[in-house]
Design a protein around this motif. Structure first.
Motif, short mmCIF file in Angstrom:
data_model
loop_
_atom_site.label_atom_id
_atom_site.label_comp_id
_atom_site.label_asym_id
_atom_site.label_seq_id
_atom_site.Cartn_x
_atom_site.Cartn_y
_atom_site.Cartn_z
N SER A 184 0.83 -1.21 0.00
CA SER A 184 0.00 0.00 0.00
C SER A 184 0.86 1.26 0.00
N SER A 185 1.88 1.28 0.86
CA SER A 185 2.74 2.46 0.94
C SER A 185 3.57 2.62 -0.34
N ASN A 186 3.98 1.51 -0.93
CA ASN A 186 4.72 1.57 -2.20
C ASN A 186 3.87 2.18 -3.30
N ILE A 187 2.63 1.71 -3.41
CA ILE A 187 1.75 2.18 -4.47
C ILE A 187 1.41 3.66 -4.29
N ALA A 188 1.12 4.08 -3.05
CA ALA A 188 0.79 5.48 -2.78
C ALA A 188 1.96 6.40 -3.17
N ALA A 189 3.17 6.00 -2.80
CA ALA A 189 4.34 6.80 -3.13
C ALA A 189 4.59 6.80 -4.64
N PHE A 190 4.47 5.63 -5.26
CA PHE A 190 4.70 5.52 -6.71
C PHE A 190 3.74 6.42 -7.49
N VAL A 191 2.46 6.37 -7.15
CA VAL A 191 1.46 7.19 -7.86
C VAL A 191 1.74 8.68 -7.65
N THR A 192 2.11 9.04 -6.42
CA THR A 192 2.42 10.44 -6.12
C THR A 192 3.61 10.92 -6.95
#
Length: 249
Positions: A184-192
């Protein structure tokens, strides 16, 4: 695009996947891989999120398929990890490259020591109060999510230490919840980072492919003394990165 960058990124991200599958700490190699290839700190952190997100997705799917997680912790911890990582990624976007370089000289070796030396088997406590466990899991997801969005390497280790040593979860269940939080944290950072224009999709995709290959091969190897491979590789890569940062090249 330069061929020399691929010659650095591809083998090092392969090693990152291999190391991660053996004893964890792959981020300590994959992030320096993009930095050593000449990407600026912001771009390296952002691009590394693409490679790490792919690897984390695969390992998370394996844990979920086998039911190795506690369902009641999933929704609140995932939401808090998404929020924390988003703010962490936003924070790093406001931090200059020079400050990030100085931080790397301190943060990376500290994380490396934690990852390589933490071998104590946690004690599962079935009588641990459920509400306290929920609070610890949620706080960990938020705070370590911020760290993951801002920087990243060692996130899985920090989460696992928190869930097993502080929340007293059993190692197998904790590992599954850690994967879900980390993904979840990886995806949130990646999208940002993607919407901010810092992700180099070509280099990130190449790193993801080779990282997956490393995971696949590493998971198929039977290694009783995996740390004998993990530690020297991490130390060598960090030394190369420190020399690059100090020289300013």
């Amino acid at each position: 695009m330069e061929l020399s960058r691929f010659l650095i990124i591809c083998p090092l991200t392969f090693l990152a996947g291999l190391v991660d599958s053996i004893g964890g700490g792959g981020g300590l190699i994959s992030l320096p891989a993009f930095l050593l290839a000449g990407l600026a700190p912001h771009q390296a952190i952002a691009t590394n999120k693409l490679a790490s997100s792919v690897g984390t997705t695969v390992s998370t799917a394996r844990y979920c398929k086998n039911g190795y997680f506690d369902k009641k912790f999933v929704l609140p911890s995932v939401i808090l990890a998404l929020i924390g990582s988003f703010f962490g990624a936003k924070l790093v976007l406001f931090t200059s490259d020079e400050i990030l370089k100085k931080m790397m000289l301190f943060i990376l070796p500290v994380v490396a020591v934690v990852v390589m030396l933490e071998k104590k088997e946690p004690e599962y406590d079935a009588s641990f109060p459920a509400h306290r466990r929920m609070i610890i899991v949620c706080i960990s997801a938020l705070l370590i999510g911020i760290y993951d969005g801002f920087y990243g390497p060692g996130t899985g280790t920090f989460l696992l230490l928190s869930l097993t040593h502080i929340a007293r979860m059993d190692i197998r269940t904790a590992s599954g919840n850690v994967k879900l939080i980390n993904l979840s944290s990886n995806i949130a950072a990646f999208v940002t980072f993607l919407f901010s224009g810092y992700v180099n999709v070509i280099y990130g995709a190449a790193g993801a492919v080779f990282c997956l290959a490393g995971h696949y091969i590493g998971s198929g190897l039977v290694m009783k003394n995996g740390s004998k491979i993990v530690r020297p590789v991490i130390i060598l890569v960090l030394i190369l990165l420190f020399l690059k940062i100090i020289s300013g090249s």
